[in-house]
Scaffold this active site. Structure first.
Site: not given
Length: 427
Positions: A185, A226, A228, A259, A262, A286, A294, A296, A326
């Site tokens: 990434w 990956e 985004k 992800d 993302h 992820h 994003d 997280d 993640d």
């Protein structure tokens, strides 16, 4: 084992058996699934290579809860505590900045020897390792570009770093007897609209071709890429978009990483799994919680996590899907964050296994959507919790919230003493 846990489990087994679900067999399957737990929750993505370097790449960690790991030994201790409270045997996902060495080394020159202590520890703990090149928080990523940088020297630095990371990954796999997934990434993009969208993507494609030029044994190492949607500082344009990496991954037989944070806020990755599985060699997840895109957040047992588990089970996708976590939250106990997120991910898979999939599929094929909806709704109140409690007890980890007392004790005995012991030693 507590007799009430056994009694509740037996009662639950009988209910699920009425729908052809063998709960004992389910738990056996569940015990074989490995979750790759991300090391960077334990120290707020600082790592140990350039600890004083500011966190960049569109990544932000908020909060100042005490006890963040500041050495590899502290991080491994925290990981051990977390794993002692999570059922099953799993993996640890390392970023390149988590080297454990006294040697001064740059990212483009890292070698397996710089991670030997991690390998020794993983063998002792019975864990696998996954890996990631770290293409952020570095002076050579200050422009917001790495593998797509127009300066050939900077671009080559990141190419060499990714090459070195792949060799470390292969070493992990060979030493541990478990395939190591290495995920690429990069934060590359622009804050405002670029004039030329094509050239950076052409440079990225050429750079990736060079990174992946050496064939490595897939029994020990697998590559993933990956995408985004956007990041802080790359709001207008991201070089490695979903379309770019989906095309690159399919064309070059690489795992495609999805992800959960993302994509557009209305998109979910659970709905992408079945489509992607038809064309991709494999998938890397992820698992995160994008409360506001994003962001997280620690993974909770929300609808999307449950749907991810269901899709993996119903589509028989677990054999080609690698599940990693993640998220990073410095506002709560970091060990607790790992435990909550990982246990929830396993719960979601268990929920998927405990659905009456064959009955639901038959009803759907018969266009009996009434039965489909009725069963889906009624199973929401089936005794999943009794099965989870039994699984935890059988695996030798705390049942229900009993793990929290262990974390609180660890916080008092270990985490809160960090920093104060160092200061006392200096005095």
């Amino acid at each position: 084992m507590d007799q009430s846990i056994i009694a509740n489990y037996e009662a639950a087994k009988a209910l699920y058996a009425q729908h052809g679900i063998d709960v004992d067999a389910v738990l056996e399957k569940l015990s074989e699934i490995k979750i790759s737990m991300h090391c960077w929750q334990g120290d707020d993505v600082r790592g140990f290579l350039n600890k004083d370097q500011a966190l960049t790449g569109g990544i932000s960690v908020t909060g100042n809860y005490p006890g963040a790991a500041s050495t590899p030994a502290e991080l491994r201790s925290d990981l051990e505590k977390a794993f002692s409270l999570i059922p099953g045997k799993h993996k640890v996902n390392l970023h390149a900045i988590y080297v454990d060495t006294d040697e001064k080394v740059e990212l483009d020159a890292i070698e397996p020897k710089h991670f030997e202590k991690w390998v020794t520890w993983a063998k002792e703990q019975g864990l696998g390792l996954d890996f990631n090149p770290t293409c952020f928080s570095h002076e050579k990523s200050a422009d917001g570009l790495t593998l797509s940088h127009p300066d050939p020297a900077i671009r080559q630095f990141w190419i060499d770093h990714c090459k070195a990371s792949r060799k470390i990954s292969a070493y992990f796999g060979e030493q541990l007897g478990q395939t190591c997934v290495t995920n690429v990434w990069i934060p590359d993009g622009f804050k405002d609209s670029p004039v030329d969208r094509l050239a950076p993507r052409q440079r990225l494609k050429d750079a990736l071709d060079e990174v992946f030029a050496e064939e490595l044994n897939p029994a020990f190492h697998l590559d993933a890429v990956e995408s985004k949607l956007f990041g802080l500082g790359s709001e207008a344009y991201v070089v490695g978009s979903h379309e770019f990496y989906m095309g690159y991954g399919i064309a070059n037989n690489k795992l495609i990483c999805l992800d959960a944070g993302h994509f557009h806020p209305t998109e979910v990755i659970s709905n992408k799994l079945s489509a992607l599985s038809l064309f991709a060699d494999g998938i890397l997840l992820h698992v995160s919680r994008p409360m506001r895109w994003d962001s997280d957040h620690v993974v909770t047992l929300d609808d999307e996590l449950i749907d991810i588990g269901r899709e993996l089970v119903r589509g028989d996708l677990l054999g080609k899907t690698h599940i990693g976590l993640d998220f990073f939250d410095a506002s709560i106990n970091r060990v607790a964050a790992w435990v909550i997120g990982t246990r929830n991910t396993i719960k979601a898979l268990l929920r998927g296994f405990l659905d009456p999939v064959e009955e639901l599929r038959k009803a759907e094929l018969d266009f009996d959507f009434t039965t489909r909806l009725a069963l889906q709704e009624e199973f929401k109140s089936y005794p999943f919790g009794a099965v989870w409690d039994y699984y935890c007890a059988k695996q030798g980890v705390p049942v229900r919230e009993a793990w929290l007392a262990d974390v609180k004790a660890y916080e008092q005995d270990v985490l809160l003493k960090r920093g104060t012991e160092t200061a006392a030693a200096k005095n």
